[in-house]
Design a protein around this motif. Structure first.
Motif, mmCIF file in Angstrom:
data_model
loop_
_atom_site.group_PDB
_atom_site.id
_atom_site.type_symbol
_atom_site.label_atom_id
_atom_site.label_comp_id
_atom_site.label_asym_id
_atom_site.label_seq_id
_atom_site.Cartn_x
_atom_site.Cartn_y
_atom_site.Cartn_z
ATOM 1 N N ASP A 36 16.022 -77.944 -10.553
ATOM 2 C CA ASP A 36 17.435 -78.271 -10.788
ATOM 3 C C ASP A 36 18.359 -77.485 -9.851
ATOM 4 N N LEU A 37 17.922 -76.301 -9.497
ATOM 5 C CA LEU A 37 18.719 -75.528 -8.544
ATOM 6 C C LEU A 37 18.817 -76.287 -7.225
ATOM 7 N N LEU A 38 17.687 -76.796 -6.792
ATOM 8 C CA LEU A 38 17.650 -77.558 -5.550
ATOM 9 C C LEU A 38 18.562 -78.778 -5.650
ATOM 10 N N ARG A 39 18.496 -79.457 -6.769
ATOM 11 C CA ARG A 39 19.300 -80.665 -6.940
ATOM 12 C C ARG A 39 20.795 -80.324 -7.022
ATOM 13 N N GLN A 40 21.085 -79.245 -7.703
ATOM 14 C CA GLN A 40 22.499 -78.861 -7.787
ATOM 15 C C GLN A 40 23.029 -78.422 -6.425
ATOM 16 N N LEU A 41 22.166 -77.758 -5.667
ATOM 17 C CA LEU A 41 22.583 -77.331 -4.338
ATOM 18 C C LEU A 41 22.853 -78.549 -3.449
ATOM 19 N N GLU A 42 21.988 -79.539 -3.560
ATOM 20 C CA GLU A 42 22.222 -80.775 -2.811
ATOM 21 C C GLU A 42 23.598 -81.341 -3.173
ATOM 22 N N ARG A 43 23.910 -81.299 -4.447
ATOM 23 C CA ARG A 43 25.206 -81.780 -4.894
ATOM 24 C C ARG A 43 26.353 -80.991 -4.228
ATOM 25 N N SER A 44 26.143 -79.683 -4.122
ATOM 26 C CA SER A 44 27.151 -78.870 -3.446
ATOM 27 C C SER A 44 27.273 -79.262 -1.978
ATOM 28 N N TYR A 45 26.151 -79.617 -1.386
ATOM 29 C CA TYR A 45 26.195 -80.023 0.024
ATOM 30 C C TYR A 45 26.974 -81.323 0.184
ATOM 31 N N VAL A 46 26.937 -82.149 -0.840
ATOM 32 C CA VAL A 46 27.712 -83.387 -0.804
ATOM 33 C C VAL A 46 29.190 -83.094 -1.122
ATOM 34 N N ASP A 47 29.408 -82.321 -2.178
ATOM 35 C CA ASP A 47 30.781 -82.081 -2.651
ATOM 36 C C ASP A 47 31.521 -81.018 -1.836
ATOM 37 N N LYS A 48 30.773 -80.206 -1.148
ATOM 38 C CA LYS A 48 31.350 -79.068 -0.418
ATOM 39 C C LYS A 48 32.077 -78.080 -1.316
ATOM 40 N N VAL A 49 31.589 -77.940 -2.498
ATOM 41 C CA VAL A 49 32.021 -76.842 -3.377
ATOM 42 C C VAL A 49 30.810 -76.393 -4.199
ATOM 43 N N GLY A 50 30.887 -75.160 -4.697
ATOM 44 C CA GLY A 50 29.827 -74.647 -5.555
ATOM 45 C C GLY A 50 29.882 -75.278 -6.939
ATOM 46 N N HIS A 51 28.800 -75.151 -7.689
ATOM 47 C CA HIS A 51 28.800 -75.728 -9.027
ATOM 48 C C HIS A 51 28.386 -74.730 -10.091
ATOM 49 N N TRP A 52 28.909 -73.519 -9.935
ATOM 50 C CA TRP A 52 28.674 -72.519 -10.978
ATOM 51 C C TRP A 52 29.977 -72.207 -11.667
ATOM 52 N N LYS A 53 29.876 -71.998 -12.952
ATOM 53 C CA LYS A 53 31.038 -71.586 -13.718
ATOM 54 C C LYS A 53 31.389 -70.153 -13.398
ATOM 55 N N HIS A 54 32.568 -69.791 -13.816
ATOM 56 C CA HIS A 54 33.026 -68.427 -13.595
ATOM 57 C C HIS A 54 32.303 -67.463 -14.529
ATOM 58 N N GLY A 55 31.690 -66.467 -13.930
ATOM 59 C CA GLY A 55 31.173 -65.297 -14.643
ATOM 60 C C GLY A 55 30.303 -65.559 -15.850
ATOM 61 N N GLY A 56 30.399 -64.690 -16.824
ATOM 62 C CA GLY A 56 29.581 -64.762 -18.020
ATOM 63 C C GLY A 56 28.852 -63.442 -18.199
ATOM 64 N N ILE A 57 29.030 -62.841 -19.368
ATOM 65 C CA ILE A 57 28.454 -61.507 -19.539
ATOM 66 C C ILE A 57 27.184 -61.568 -20.359
ATOM 67 N N VAL A 58 26.100 -61.147 -19.739
ATOM 68 C CA VAL A 58 24.801 -61.087 -20.408
ATOM 69 C C VAL A 58 24.159 -59.771 -20.007
ATOM 70 N N GLY A 59 23.104 -59.386 -20.713
ATOM 71 C CA GLY A 59 22.490 -58.117 -20.344
ATOM 72 C C GLY A 59 21.251 -57.829 -21.147
ATOM 73 N N VAL A 60 20.733 -56.627 -20.960
ATOM 74 C CA VAL A 60 19.570 -56.215 -21.740
ATOM 75 C C VAL A 60 19.960 -54.984 -22.552
ATOM 76 N N LYS A 61 19.151 -54.709 -23.529
ATOM 77 C CA LYS A 61 19.476 -53.648 -24.484
ATOM 78 C C LYS A 61 19.644 -52.295 -23.816
ATOM 79 N N GLY A 62 20.718 -51.626 -24.155
ATOM 80 C CA GLY A 62 20.907 -50.253 -23.679
ATOM 81 C C GLY A 62 21.540 -50.156 -22.316
ATOM 82 N N TYR A 63 21.645 -51.284 -21.625
ATOM 83 C CA TYR A 63 22.203 -51.269 -20.280
ATOM 84 C C TYR A 63 23.521 -52.038 -20.247
ATOM 85 N N GLY A 64 24.411 -51.604 -19.379
ATOM 86 C CA GLY A 64 25.648 -52.372 -19.195
ATOM 87 C C GLY A 64 25.622 -53.192 -17.928
#
Ligand code: SRM
Ligand code: SRM
Ligand code: SRM
Ligand code: SRM
Ligand code: SF4
Ligand code: SF4
Ligand code: SF4
Ligand code: SF4
Ligand code: SF4
Ligand code: SF4
Ligand code: SF4
Ligand code: SF4
Lengths: 394, 353, 353, 394
Positions: A36-64
Motif C-alpha cells: 500500500d505504501l507503494l500504491r500511495q506513493l504512486e498516487r503522490s506521483y500523480v497528484d504531486k502532493v504527499g498523502h500523510w496526515k499531520h502528525g500523531g502521537i504514539v510511543g512505547v512505554k516509559g519513553y517520550g
C-alpha cells in the motif's frame, strides 16, 4: 508494464543507480503495508502532493520519543498504511555491524513492520519504516531482546553520532566511537524523554574534516584537533613529490595560512607550525607523510541547526581546546551547564543557537563559565553597541 | 515481563572486525587504490581494505540480508554504513578484495563514492513518509544519481562533491552546507481550515512559530489570519498546526542551492546559496532538476582547479561569473531579504561584468 | 534687501589654477616625488606640482590668511583642501616647488600625508562644540599626531594608514571604515531628568530611538524608564531628548577599532573592529590612547607586507594572531551580540593558538 | 605658564603637529567668544565632560538647515559662548579655492563670528564655528554677498561632496566636480529645507579608490568605473619593472582576481580583462603604464551610514554601470525615485539603508524600477525564506 498499478514509479526501476522502487516491491511481495505504501506513493506521483496526515502521537512505554506517528490521509484506499509509524532505533557507534546483529534486526522488523527501512536516517538512526500502533510495544520488546534501544525524537537529546574515527581513520584525534557510546549511555534519560525546549543534537568528528557534519548539523559539535606540530616524515614527502604530486600548486598554494614552504631542490617541506590552523588539507593530500600532532583533544562548537525558525546556523567555537579522556568529566560538566542554561531560558522551539543569539554570546559564556578568547570569533564586533557590568565602571 | 529501558545501543566494540580490534586507534595512513577502494595501514603493518558501495538508503530487509551474505562471504561478517548511507565492506584478507569488487559490480552494486567523486546524496522522506514535504526525496535522488552515476563510480571531478536533498524547509537532509542542494519548496501560503485550527492548535504557539510574523489571531473566527504578503511559505505554522496545510501541486517544487561545504579543509564550512528558486515537481524523473544539477556540476568540473570545491571555485571567480558560466538566469528571489541580508549585498564597485 | 537664497556654492571652475583649466580631465599620470610632493603630468605635457601639508583643521581666520599668503607667493593664489582636511598647494612653476617646501618646513607646516603615510585624522567636534561627546576630538588628535608625526612626514609604512576619530557613537568622523579608529564611548546609562522629559521630549520618538528597546514609558511619572540591563549607552535617546544625559567623567572614555578601509583597491571596503573596549579620558594628552594607537600601527608596520593595509594584514594572519602580536588582551566586549553577531562567530575548528 | 588660565590646554601647544590650541589662542586675541571657548574647553579638560547644552533650533530666513544651534551650560562663567552657533557653508566642488575668495570669507567671519573655523567639516562644509543668534542672518547676508551659500543640516539632503577628480587626477572616470556642482544646484531645495525622514548624504568619487569615502559615508554613492579594458603601455610596464617594482609580488600576487600574468623574460604583463574587477590596484602601482578603460561611467551604491540606529552600513550596488553625462537625466530620475520611495515609506530617523533592510531590497528595486543582477550581491541568499508574486505561481 502496461498493467502495472505503479507506472510512474516503475520508471524508477530503470537506470544504473540502485532503485528504492525495487526495494519497495521486494518488501511488497511479503507485506501488505509495503504494497500500500507503494500504491500511495504512486498516487503522490500523480497528484504531486504527499498523502500523510499531520502528525500523531504514539510511543512505547516509559519513553517520550523514538517513534514518529504517521497516518494515511487516504486510509480507505490504502488501508494497510492507515497507521504507518516509524521507529528510530539507536545505531551502534560508527555504524559498525556484524551480520548476526543485522539479521536479528531484519527478523524483528519482518515480524512487526513493513520490512522497509532506512539504513540510516539523516540523524544516524536505523529507521524502521512503517508499523501499526499495536505493533509498537511488541516490536520494541523484541528489539530490546536483541539489544537495540530506541533513539530520540521530539524535544529531547537526539541520537548523537560520530565518524568512524579510531575504528579506521589515522586522523582521529579523539576516540569518537567510545565517547559517543559513553555520552549516549550517560544521557539515556535526555535521549528518551523529551524535556528540553526543543531538540538538541550532538555530533562527534575525529578531526576538522568533519566526516559526520558536526559543525553544520548539530547543536553541540565535538571536533578533534591537536595543539602541537604536524608530524612530518620527510622521506615520504619526497616520495609524494616524486610520484607526481605538485606540492606547490596542490599543497602549498592551497594552504589557507600559507605557512608552508617547499624547497624544490632538496624536496623539503617546512611548516611554520605556529601559523598553521590545522585545516587538514596538506595532511589529506599526503597521509603517508604528514600526521596530526600528538597533543590531542577537541574543539567544542555549539549552535548549529537547520533554518527553522530564524535561519540556519553553523556551530560556533566556545572551547578552542579540551582534552577528551574518560571519564570525560570536563566535557560532561560543560554539557550539563549548557543544557541547564538552555532549559531555563529557552522558549518553546528555540534551539540553543537561537537562544544564544537572542540573549547574547556574552551572557551564554558567562552562564556556562567560559572565558572570552579570540578563537571564538572570525572578527571582533564592528558595531559599538556593547555592555559593561556596573562593577567595571568605577 | 517488565519492560527494559535505557539500555542504549549495541556496544560498537562487539561489532568490530578483529583487524580493527587489534589496531584500534593505531592506524598509520591510508591509500585510495581506485574508486570505491581504500586501504588503511596500521602501525603494526596490518591492512584493512574498504570497499564502498552506493545504497538506495530506502531498503528492504531482504537487501540487508543480501548485503550480510556478501559480508559473510568476503568480510567474515563485518561491514559498516557511512555517514552518507553507503555500505562499506571491511576486508582483512587481500585475496578477497578483487573478488568482492567483481561480485558487487556483477550484482549491480555501484562501487565508488570515495575521493573526488559524488557520493550518496543525504536525503529525506518526501512523499514516502513525511507530512510536510514539498517534493519527493527518494525519487529525485534516484533520477539524479542515474544521471550522475559516472561521477560516483569514477574519479572525474576536481574535488569532493556532496549533493543533498531535503523535501521541505525543515532541511532534514541538512542540505544547507552541500556543494549542490536540492530543496523542496512551497510557493503558496497555507490554506486555513478554521475548524481544525480551533480544535487542534494552540494559537499563540502557531503565531510564535512564524519567522516573519505573518500570522495574527482572528477574534472573529477564533482562529488565525495569515498576512499573505508576509508569508514565505516556510510551513512552520503547519508543523505546529494541522489546520494550515501548504502542499499544492502547482505551488510545490524544487529549488537549487550551491557552494556549501562541511569540512574545514582549506576553507571553513560554508552555506549553500540559492541559484534556482523554483523548478516544477515533475515525477517520476524530475527532468528539469536533474538537468540543472548536472549542468552545475559539469560547469564546475570544467572550470575548477584541482581540489577546489564548488564553493571555493565560486569564491575565486565570483558569483556573477558563476551565473554566466553556468548559464543560469539571476532571479530577484536570489537577493536576500531576511535578517542577515545586508551581509550579502555588495559594497564595492569591484565586480565582473 | 530681499534675502537671496538657493544660489549654491561658488562655481569651482572659477577657483581652478590656469594649468588645471587648461588640462581639465586630461591628466595622464602622476608621480610621488617624495613625501608630501606629487606631480601630475597632463597629456599636453604640462605639469602640476602638489605640496600637501597637515592642518589642525580647527583653525583661525589668521591661519587661513597665512595659508593664502603662501599660496599667493608660490601658487599664484591657488590652493585646495583635501577630503581629509589637509591643505594642498597647487604649483605650476617647477622653480617654486623646493622654495615652497623649504618655506613650509621652516614655518612648522608638516609636509607629508601622501603615499604610504599616515595622513590627517578625520575627526569631529568633541568638547569644542558638540552636545553629545564622550571625549574630546581635537585634543586626542593633536596628542596622537605628535606621536605619529614621523609617519606623516615620511614613508615608513607598508601601505596607507587612515586614523580617524569620532567623539560619540554618531561617528561623525565616519571612523567605521578606518585602519585605526578612536571612538568616544559612554559606559553609563542615561540619568533621567523627568521634568525635562515631560517638558521637552516626545515620548514615542524617544522610545523608538533606542536600538535595543531599553526604554519604556512610565505611566506613573509620565516620563520614561530605562532598563539598564538593556542599555548599551549609545546616547541615541539623548539626541532625541535633553532629559537623558549620559556624559560622565568616570563612565566616558575612548575605544579603539582597527582594520577598516574605504578604497576598493585589492579588497573591498571593510568595517573597523573593536580591539580595546575602553581607555580612560585622560586629558590633555590621553597617554593610554596614544600609546595604544602607536603600538597597533607599529605592530602592523613591523609585520605587514608591502601594500597590505591594516585590515588586509589581519585578514591574512587572523584576528587571534593580531591580538598576540599586538599584545592586546581580548575582552568579552569584543564579541558581538548585536543584530548581525552570528556572522562574526567562528564556525570552524581552524584557528591559530 | 604657571599663571595660565589654561594649563592643560597649554600642553597641547607643544609637539610637532600643528596645534589647534595655538589657533584658538590666536582667535582669542581678537575675539571674546574664542577666548571663552578656550576657557570652557579647559574646564572640560578638568571635568572630563562637555559643557554644551542640548541642541537648540536657530536658523536663517527661508532655510531650515545649515546652522547648528549651540548654548553653553555655564553661561555665567563663559558669557561670550552663551550662544555659540555653527554655520555650515557649502564649499566649492573639490575644495578648490583662490585666495581672494578665502580672504573674503575670513573677513565676513571675523565680522560676525569667533574667527574660528573647521576647514572643513567631516561632511565637507566650511564650518564657521561659533556665533550668536543675532549675527546669524547678517552673517548669512554677507556670505551671500561674496557668493557663499549654506550647506545642509537636519533631515535634508546634506552637502554632497566629491573627490578632486578631473581637476587633478588621471583616473577620474566621471567629471566628479561638474556633477557635484550640477546636483548641488539641482537640489537646492532638498539641501536647504529639511523634508526627508532623516538626513540623506551623497558623495562622488571618480574611481574605485574612493578618495571621498562615498561607499561607507553616504546614502547615495556615485563611484566612477569603466566597462572595457585597462589600457596598457607595455614600454612603461617594463620601465617600472626595470626601476625595481617587483611586478609579481607587488602587482600580480595582490590582484584580487588573479587575472594577470607576468612574463619575466619578455617583461610582458597580460591582463585577462574579462576577469578583472577594476579594483585599481595595478593601476595605482603603475600610473604611467596602466590606465582605466575608455568606456566610462559610474556604479551607483546606496545605503551607507554610521551606526545610528541599527548599525553602520556600507552602501550597496544598485546600478552596476550608468553613463554619467550632462544633463545627467538618468541619474536624476533615479535619485528622484529613490527619495520619493524613502520619503513615502521611511519612518522618522530611518536612513535609506535601514529602510531598504526593513522593507527588503527586492521591494526597493521594484519600486525604483531596477532589475536584479548578480553584481548587486556578494553572494545569493543562504536562507530559504523568499517570496513569490501570486502571478508567478501558476
Ligand atoms: C527521518 C528524518 C529524515 C530522513 O529521512 O532521514 C527526519 C524526519 C523528520 N524531521 Fe528532521 N529528520 C531527520 C533528520 C533531520 C536533520 C539532520 C540531522 O539530524 O543531522 C535535520 C537538520 C539538522 C537540525 O536538526 O537542525 C532535521 C531538521 C528538522 C527540523 C528543523 C529543525 C530546525 O531547528 O531547523 C524539523 C521541524 C521540527 O522539528 O519541527 C524536523 C522534523 C522532522 C519530522 C519529524 C517532521 C515534523 O515536522 O514533525 C520528520 C518526520 C518524517 C517522518 O515521518 O518520518 N526535522 N531533521 C531524519 C531523522 C532520522 C534519524 O533519526 O536518523
Ligand atoms: C566513511 C566516512 C566517515 C564515516 O564515519 O562514515 C568518511 C571517511 C573518510 N573521509 Fe570523510 N568520510 C565521510 C564523510 C565525510 C563528510 C560528511 C558528508 O559528506 O556529509 C565530509 C564533509 C564533506 C563536506 O565538506 O561537505 C567529509 C570530508 C572529508 C575530507 C575533506 C574533503 C575536502 O577537501 O573538503 C577528507 C579529506 C580528503 O579526503 O582529502 C576526508 C577523508 C576521509 C578519509 C580519507 C579518512 C580516512 O583516512 O579514512 C575517509 C575515506 C574518504 C573517501 O571517501 O575517500 N573526508 N567526509 C564518510 C563517508 C561518507 C560517504 O559515504 O561518502
Ligand atoms: C587629495 C585626495 C582626494 C581629494 O579630493 O581630496 C586624494 C588624492 C589621491 N589619491 Fe586618494 N586621495 C584622498 C583621499 C583618499 C581616501 C579617503 C580617506 O582617506 O578618507 C581614500 C580611501 C582610504 C581608505 O581606503 O581607507 C583614498 C584612497 C586612495 C588609494 C587606495 C589606497 C589603498 O591602497 O587602499 C589610492 C591609490 C594609491 O595611492 O595607491 C589613492 C590615490 C590618490 C592619488 C594618487 C590619485 C591621483 O592620481 O592623483 C592622489 C594622491 C594620493 C596620495 O596622497 O599620495 N587614493 N584616498 C584625498 C587626500 C586625503 C588626504 O589629505 O590625505
Ligand atoms: C560638524 C560635524 C563633525 C565635524 O566636526 O566635522 C558633525 C557634527 C554633528 N553631527 Fe554628524 N557631523 C558631521 C559629519 C558627520 C558624518 C560624516 C560624513 O558626513 O561623512 C557622519 C557619518 C556619516 C553618516 O551620516 O552616516 C555623521 C553622523 C552623525 C549622526 C549619525 C547618523 C546616523 O545615521 O548614524 C548624528 C546623529 C543624528 O543625526 O541625530 C550626527 C549629529 C551631529 C550633530 C548635529 C549632533 C547632534 O546629535 O545633533 C553634531 C553637531 C556638532 C556641533 O555642534 O557642531 N552626525 N556626521 C560634521 C559635519 C560637518 C560638515 O557639514 O561638513
Ligand atoms: S572526521 Fe577526521 S577522524 Fe573522522 S573519519 Fe573523517 S577524517 Fe577521519
Ligand atoms: S593543516 Fe592546513 S593550515 Fe596547516 S599546514 Fe596544512 S594546509 Fe596549512
Ligand atoms: S525535510 Fe521536511 S518533508 Fe522532508 S522529511 Fe524532513 S520534515 Fe519531512
Ligand atoms: S508558512 Fe511560514 S511564513 Fe507563512 S504563515 Fe506559515 S509560518 Fe508564517
Ligand atoms: S561624533 Fe558625536 S559628539 Fe562628536 S561631533 Fe559627532 S555627534 Fe557630536
Ligand atoms: S543610551 Fe542608547 S541603549 Fe541606552 S537607553 Fe538610550 S537609546 Fe537606549
Ligand atoms: S577617487 Fe579616483 S578619481 Fe577621485 S581622486 Fe581618488 S584616485 Fe582620483
Ligand atoms: S584592476 Fe585590480 S582586478 Fe583588475 S587587473 Fe588590476 S589588480 Fe587585477
Amino acid at each position: 508494464m502496461a498493467d502495472s498499478e505503479t507506472p510512474l514509479l516503475d520508471e524508477l526501476e530503470e537506470g544504473p543507480w540502485p532503485s528504492f522502487v525495487k526495494e519497495m516491491k521486494r518488501a511488497a511481495e511479503k507485506n501488505e503495508a509495503a504494497k500500500d505504501l507503494l500504491r500511495q506513493l504512486e498516487r503522490s506521483y500523480v497528484d504531486k502532493v504527499g498523502h500523510w496526515k499531520h502528525g500523531g502521537i504514539v510511543g512505547v512505554k516509559g519513553y517520550g520519543g523514538g517513534v514518529i506517528g504517521r497516518y494515511s490521509d487516504l486510509p480507505e484506499e490504502f488501508p494497510a498504511v492507515a497507521e504507518f509509524h516509524t521507529m528510530r532505533v539507536n545505531m551502534p557507534s560508527g555504524w559498525f555491524y556484524n551480520t548476526k546483529k543485522l539479521r536479528e534486526l531484519c527478523d524483528v522488523w519482518d515480524k512487526h513492520g513493513s520490512g522497509l527501512t532506512n539504513m540510516h536516517g539523516a540523524t544516524g538512526d536505523i529507521i524502521l519504516l512503517g508499523t501499526s500502533t499495536d505493533h509498537l510495544q511488541p516490536c520494541f520488546d523484541d528489539l530490546a531482546e536483541i539489544g537495540f534501544d530506541l533513539g530520540g525524537s521530539g524535544s529531547d537529546m537526539r541520537t548523537p553520532s560520530c565518524c568512524v574515527g579510531p575504528g579506521r581513520c589515522e586522523w582521529a584525534c579523539i576516540d569518537t566511537l567510545e565517547l559517543l557510546y559513553d555520552l549516549t549511555m550517560t544521557y539515556q534519560d535526555q535521549l528518551h524523554r523529551p524535556m528540553f525546549p526543543y531538540k538538541s543534537k550532538m555530533k562527534i568528528s575525529g578531526c576538522p574534516n568533519d566526516c559526520v557534519a558536526a559543525v553544520p548539523r548539530s547543536d553541540i559539535a565535538i571536533v578533534g584537533t591537536w595543539r602541537d606540530k604536524i608530524r612530518i616524515d620527510p622521506v615520504e614527502v619526497a616520495n609524494y613529490a616524486n610520484d607526481g604530486l605538485d606540492i606547490v600548486q596542490e599543497v602549498v598554494m592551497l594552504c589557507p595560512t600559507r605557512c608552508m614552504t617547499w624547497d624544490g631542490k632538496t624536496k623539503t617541506l617546512t611548516i611554520e607550525d605556529a601559523e598553521c590552523n590545522r585545516c587538514m588539507h596538506c595532511i589529506n593530500l599526503m597521509p603517508k607523510a604528514l600526521r596530526p600532532g600528538v597533543e590531542r583533544g577537541a574543539t567544542i562548537l555549539v549552535g548549529g541547526k537547520a533554518p527553522i525558525v530564524h535561519g540556519a546556523l553553523l556551530s560556533w567555537v566556545i572551547v578552542p581546546f579540551m582534552k577528551i579522556e574518560p571519564p570525560y568529566t570536563e566535557l560532561k560538566e560543560l554539557l550539563d551547564k549548557i543544557w541547564e542554561w538552555w532549559d531555563e531560558n529557552g522558549k518553546m522551539r528555540e534551539r540553543l543557537g537561537e537562544l544564544i543569539n537572542r540573549l547574547g554570546m556574552r551572557n551564554f559564556l558567562k552562564a556556562v563559565g567560559l572565558p572570552a578568547v579570540p578563537q571564538m570569533v572570525k572578527a571582533p564586533r564592528a558595531n559599538p553597541y556593547y555592555f559593561w557590568d556596573p562593577e567595571e565602571v568605577k | 515481563m517488565a519492560t527494559r529501558t535505557d539500555f542504549g545501543p549495541p556496544y560498537f566494540r562487539d561489532m568490530l572486525p578483529p583487524v580493527i580490534q587489534k589496531n584500534y586507534g593505531q592506524w598509520k595512513y591510508h591509500e585510495r587504490i581506485k574508486p570505491g577502494l581504500l586501504v588503511h595501514v596500521a602501525e603494526s603493518g596490518d591492512r584493512l581494505w574498504t570497499v564502498r558501495v552506493g545504497s538506495p538508503r530506502l531498503v528492504s530487509t531482504d537487501w540487508i540480508r543480501e548485503v550480510c551474505d556478501i559480508a559473510d562471504q568476503f568480510c567474515d561478517g563485518h561491514l559498516r554504513f557511512t555517514s552518507r548511507h553507503n555500505v562499506e565492506f571491511l576486508v582483512s584478507d587481500e585475496a578477497k578484495v578483487e573478488p568482492l569488487i567483481a561480485y558487487l559490480q556483477e550484482h549491480g552494486y555501484p562501487v565508488g563514492g570515495t575521493g573526488h567523486a559524488i557520493t550518496n546524496p543525504v536525503h529525506t522522506q518526501g512523499w514516502i513518509h513525511c507530512h510536510t514535504p514539498a517534493t519527493d526525496a527518494s525519487g529525485i535522488v534516484k533520477a539524479v544519481m542515474d544521471e550522475l552515476y559516472e561521477y560516483f563510480v569514477d574519479w572525474k571531478l576536481p574535488a569532493y562533491c556532496r549533493v543533498s536533498l531535503a523535501c521541505c524547509l525543515n532541511m532534514c537532509g541538512a542540505v544547507h552546507c552541500s556543494d549542490v542542494a536540492i530543496l523542496g519548496i512551497h510557493r503558496k501560503p497555507p490554506v486555513i481550515n478554521h475548524d481544525v485550527v480551533r480544535a487542534k492548535c494552540e494559537i499563540p504557539n502557531v503565531i510564535a512559530a512564524c519567522p516573519t510574523g505573518a500570522i495574527r489571531p482572528d477574534p472573529k473566527t477564533k482562529s488565525l489570519i495569515v498576512n499573505e504578503e508576509k508569508c514565505m511559505y516556510c510551513g512552520n505554522c503547519y508543523t505546529m498546526c494541522p489546520g494550515m496545510p501548504l502542499a499544492d501541486p502547482v505551488g510545490d517544487g524544487v529549488s537549487i542551492w550551491v557552494g556549501g561545504k562541511v569540512s574545514s579543509a582549506r576553507t571553513p564550512p560554508k552555506f549553500s546559496r540559492l541559484v534556482i528558486p523554483y523548478l516544477p515537481n515533475n515525477p517520476p524523473r524530475w527532468p528539469e532538476t536533474t538537468a540543472a544539477v548536472k549542468n552545475i556540476i559539469e560547469t564546475w568540473a570544467k572550470h575548477a582547479r584541482k581540489h577546489e570545491r564548488m564553493g571555493e571555485w565560486i569564491d575565486r571567480i565570483g558569483w556573477e561569473r558563476f551565473f554566466t558560466l553556468a548559464g543560469i538566469e539571476f532571479k530577484p528571489q536570489l537577493i536576500d531579504d531576511f535578517t542577515l541580508a545586508p551581509e550579502t549585498y555588495r559594497s564595492t564597485p569591484t565586480f565582473k561584468w
